[in-house]
Design a protein around this motif. Structure first.
Motif, PDB file in Angstrom:
ATOM      1  N   ALA A  67      52.544   3.419 -22.484  1.00 54.87           N
ATOM      2  CA  ALA A  67      51.258   4.116 -22.591  1.00 54.87           C
ATOM      3  C   ALA A  67      51.396   5.581 -22.210  1.00 54.87           C
ATOM      4  CB  ALA A  67      50.219   3.426 -21.707  1.00 54.87           C
ATOM      5  N   LEU A  68      52.193   5.837 -21.156  1.00 60.69           N
ATOM      6  CA  LEU A  68      52.408   7.233 -20.750  1.00 60.69           C
ATOM      7  C   LEU A  68      53.126   8.015 -21.835  1.00 60.69           C
ATOM      8  CD1 LEU A  68      53.391   6.784 -16.995  1.00 60.69           C
ATOM      9  CD2 LEU A  68      51.273   7.769 -17.900  1.00 60.69           C
ATOM     10  N   ALA A  69      54.143   7.375 -22.468  1.00 62.33           N
ATOM     11  CA  ALA A  69      54.879   8.069 -23.530  1.00 62.33           C
ATOM     12  C   ALA A  69      53.971   8.360 -24.728  1.00 62.33           C
ATOM     13  CB  ALA A  69      56.081   7.219 -23.957  1.00 62.33           C
ATOM     14  N   VAL A  70      53.195   7.340 -25.123  1.00 57.31           N
ATOM     15  CA  VAL A  70      52.282   7.547 -26.260  1.00 57.31           C
ATOM     16  C   VAL A  70      51.227   8.587 -25.930  1.00 57.31           C
ATOM     17  CG1 VAL A  70      50.544   6.438 -27.710  1.00 57.31           C
ATOM     18  CG2 VAL A  70      52.670   5.240 -27.186  1.00 57.31           C
ATOM     19  N   SER A  75      48.734  13.659 -26.558  1.00 54.75           N
ATOM     20  CA  SER A  75      48.194  14.837 -25.872  1.00 54.75           C
ATOM     21  C   SER A  75      48.898  16.106 -26.330  1.00 54.75           C
ATOM     22  CB  SER A  75      48.333  14.673 -24.356  1.00 54.75           C
ATOM     23  OG  SER A  75      47.629  13.537 -23.906  1.00 54.75           O
ATOM     24  N   ARG A  76      50.225  15.989 -26.542  1.00 53.61           N
ATOM     25  CA  ARG A  76      50.971  17.152 -27.007  1.00 53.61           C
ATOM     26  C   ARG A  76      50.514  17.569 -28.394  1.00 53.61           C
ATOM     27  NH1 ARG A  76      57.596  17.488 -27.388  1.00 53.61           N
ATOM     28  NH2 ARG A  76      57.722  19.697 -28.028  1.00 53.61           N
ATOM     29  N   GLN A  77      50.282  16.576 -29.260  1.00 56.42           N
ATOM     30  CA  GLN A  77      49.807  16.893 -30.608  1.00 56.42           C
ATOM     31  C   GLN A  77      48.415  17.523 -30.570  1.00 56.42           C
ATOM     32  OE1 GLN A  77      49.656  13.536 -33.207  1.00 56.42           O
ATOM     33  NE2 GLN A  77      48.927  14.701 -34.976  1.00 56.42           N
ATOM     34  N   ARG A  80      48.721  20.988 -29.181  1.00 56.40           N
ATOM     35  CA  ARG A  80      49.280  21.909 -30.176  1.00 56.40           C
ATOM     36  C   ARG A  80      48.220  22.290 -31.208  1.00 56.40           C
ATOM     37  NH1 ARG A  80      52.871  18.787 -32.092  1.00 56.40           N
ATOM     38  NH2 ARG A  80      54.533  19.326 -30.620  1.00 56.40           N
ATOM     39  N   SER A  81      47.402  21.308 -31.622  1.00 57.17           N
ATOM     40  CA  SER A  81      46.340  21.601 -32.593  1.00 57.17           C
ATOM     41  C   SER A  81      45.297  22.538 -32.002  1.00 57.17           C
ATOM     42  CB  SER A  81      45.690  20.293 -33.045  1.00 57.17           C
ATOM     43  OG  SER A  81      46.628  19.429 -33.647  1.00 57.17           O
ATOM     44  N   VAL A  82      44.929  22.292 -30.749  1.00 57.74           N
ATOM     45  CA  VAL A  82      43.947  23.164 -30.101  1.00 57.74           C
ATOM     46  C   VAL A  82      44.504  24.577 -29.963  1.00 57.74           C
ATOM     47  CG1 VAL A  82      42.691  23.584 -27.958  1.00 57.74           C
ATOM     48  CG2 VAL A  82      42.804  21.273 -28.898  1.00 57.74           C
ATOM     49  N   GLN A  83      45.781  24.683 -29.630  1.00 59.31           N
ATOM     50  CA  GLN A  83      46.399  26.005 -29.513  1.00 59.31           C
ATOM     51  C   GLN A  83      46.421  26.716 -30.864  1.00 59.31           C
ATOM     52  OE1 GLN A  83      50.213  25.040 -27.784  1.00 59.31           O
ATOM     53  NE2 GLN A  83      49.445  25.216 -25.678  1.00 59.31           N
ATOM     54  N   ARG A  84      46.671  25.946 -31.934  1.00 54.94           N
ATOM     55  CA  ARG A  84      46.633  26.558 -33.264  1.00 54.94           C
ATOM     56  C   ARG A  84      45.242  27.074 -33.591  1.00 54.94           C
ATOM     57  NH1 ARG A  84      49.922  21.892 -36.654  1.00 54.94           N
ATOM     58  NH2 ARG A  84      52.040  22.447 -35.970  1.00 54.94           N
TER      59      ARG A  84
END
Length: 366
Positions: A67-70, A75-77, A80-84
């Motif tokens: 669950a932590l890995a997923v 969260s990273r995706q 990244r989208s929010v940063q874009r």
């Protein structure tokens, strides 16, 4: 949150598990004939509990890691989208209206990306029209100012007499006044500050008066202007503003009609009174049709107009739409390239309750 969920699952499982395997333990004790050995029953119960607890702990630990890995990947995706989006928003705020985000699928992030790109496209189109407007206004201002300067210098040098240059100077001044009035009018219309006072008015009479103003221009252009009153109707409208709208529509029809003529129809359509202005002009391209009511929008054909015309052609329909909507009406357009264009104005019918009361007429100033 994930650790709390795993801990809650473990506690609930430890508490409820004995209720499920207790009957199975009793069956095993009876099967081996150990009803009188309580110690064996306790050991079996503890063995089940220990094995189940160990398996649950291992499963919870593995589940927590997965669950932590997923969560980290998701969260990273998302980050990244929010940063874009943040980066693109910053660039658009800096004037880079061509900025776009890559497509991300059909999930919530994909919808956000599509909405952002549509907003960016709208801002880019608005910026393009703003630049065109600045260029158009600069040209419109430059032309009369250049003429006035030449006439004024001619007066000072004695080349012209005041009787010769005066009418031309007044014409150029009026042209400047018309330009500034157009710009001010569209700003007031979009802000909703133009006063509109609807009252029962005869639609055919207003259409007849508007047509009377264009009899000479149409005749001079070799065009016909026909008024077709299919039914006398009373509508709820501001007579001055409605006349302004009809004049705008007729001026627009005259501008784009080079042969044939224009027909103005007055009729009733359900609970609305309708006036149609149908011309036999060049028509409007399908890709331009959705934008004709946008402020300062001009199709390629209308950019080819001669310099004697003001920017009102890019403003008249915008002002007309806002005025009709302020009177609880609607304005629609349909067009076929090479055949002509029809603009339809729908206004609510006047009812008996809309008529002014006798006391109001008595108190009104004469």
């Amino acid at each position: 949150m994930i650790a709390l969920s795993a801990m809650t699952m473990t506690v609930i499982a430890e508490w409820t598990a004995p209720f499920f395997y207790r009957s199975h333990t009793e069956q095993m004790v009876q099967m081996f004939g150990m009803q009188d050995i309580p110690e064996m029953r306790r050991q079996l119960s503890e063995g089940f509990t220990g094995a189940f607890g160990s398996a649950l702990a291992v499963a919870s630990f593995v589940t927590l890691l997965v669950a932590l890995a997923v969560s980290a990947l998701v969260s990273r995706q998302i980050l990244r989208s929010v940063q874009r989006v943040s980066h693109a928003s910053t660039r658009i705020a800096a004037g880079h209206y061509a900025e776009r985000l890559p497509e991300l699928g059909r999930d919530e992030l994909g919808e956000l990306t599509n909405s952002f790109n549509r907003m960016a496209e709208a801002l880019e189109a608005t910026e393009v029209r703003r630049r065109e407007l600045i260029g158009t206004v600069a040209h419109e201002l430059r032309t009369p100012l250049t003429g006035m300067r030449g006439l004024t210098e001619g007066l000072l040098d004695g080349v012209f007499r005041i009787e010769e240059a005066g009418p031309d100077i007044i014409r150029e001044v009026r042209r400047l006044e018309r330009l500034t009035q157009d710009l001010s009018l569209v700003t007031q219309a979009e802000a909703g500050v133009i006063p509109v006072t609807p009252r029962p008015v005869p639609l055919a009479e207003l259409a007849r008066g508007a047509c009377a103003q264009f009899e000479r221009p149409f005749s001079s252009a070799g065009l016909t202007l026909t008024l077709d009153v299919r039914r006398e109707v009373q509508v709820l409208a501001d007579p001055d503003r409605l006349t302004q709208v009809l004049v705008n529509l007729l001026a627009n029809a005259l501008r784009h009609t080079h042969q044939g003529g224009v027909t103005v129809r007055v009729k009733r359509d359900g609970q609305f009174g309708c006036v149609e202005v149908q011309d036999t002009g060049e028509g409007i391209a399908p890709n331009d049709l959705p934008h004709v009511f946008e402020r300062f929008y001009r199709s390629d054909q209308s950019r080819a107009r001669d310099a004697e015309e003001s920017v009102g052609a890019g403003i008249g329909l915008t002002v007309s739409r806002h005025l009709i909507e302020a009177m609880a009406g609607e304005i629609r357009i349909s067009s076929t390239p090479g055949v002509g264009t029809t603009l339809t104005v729908d206004l609510p019918l006047a009812t008996a309750s809309d008529a002014p009361r006798a006391s109001d007429r008595k108190d009104a100033p004469s």
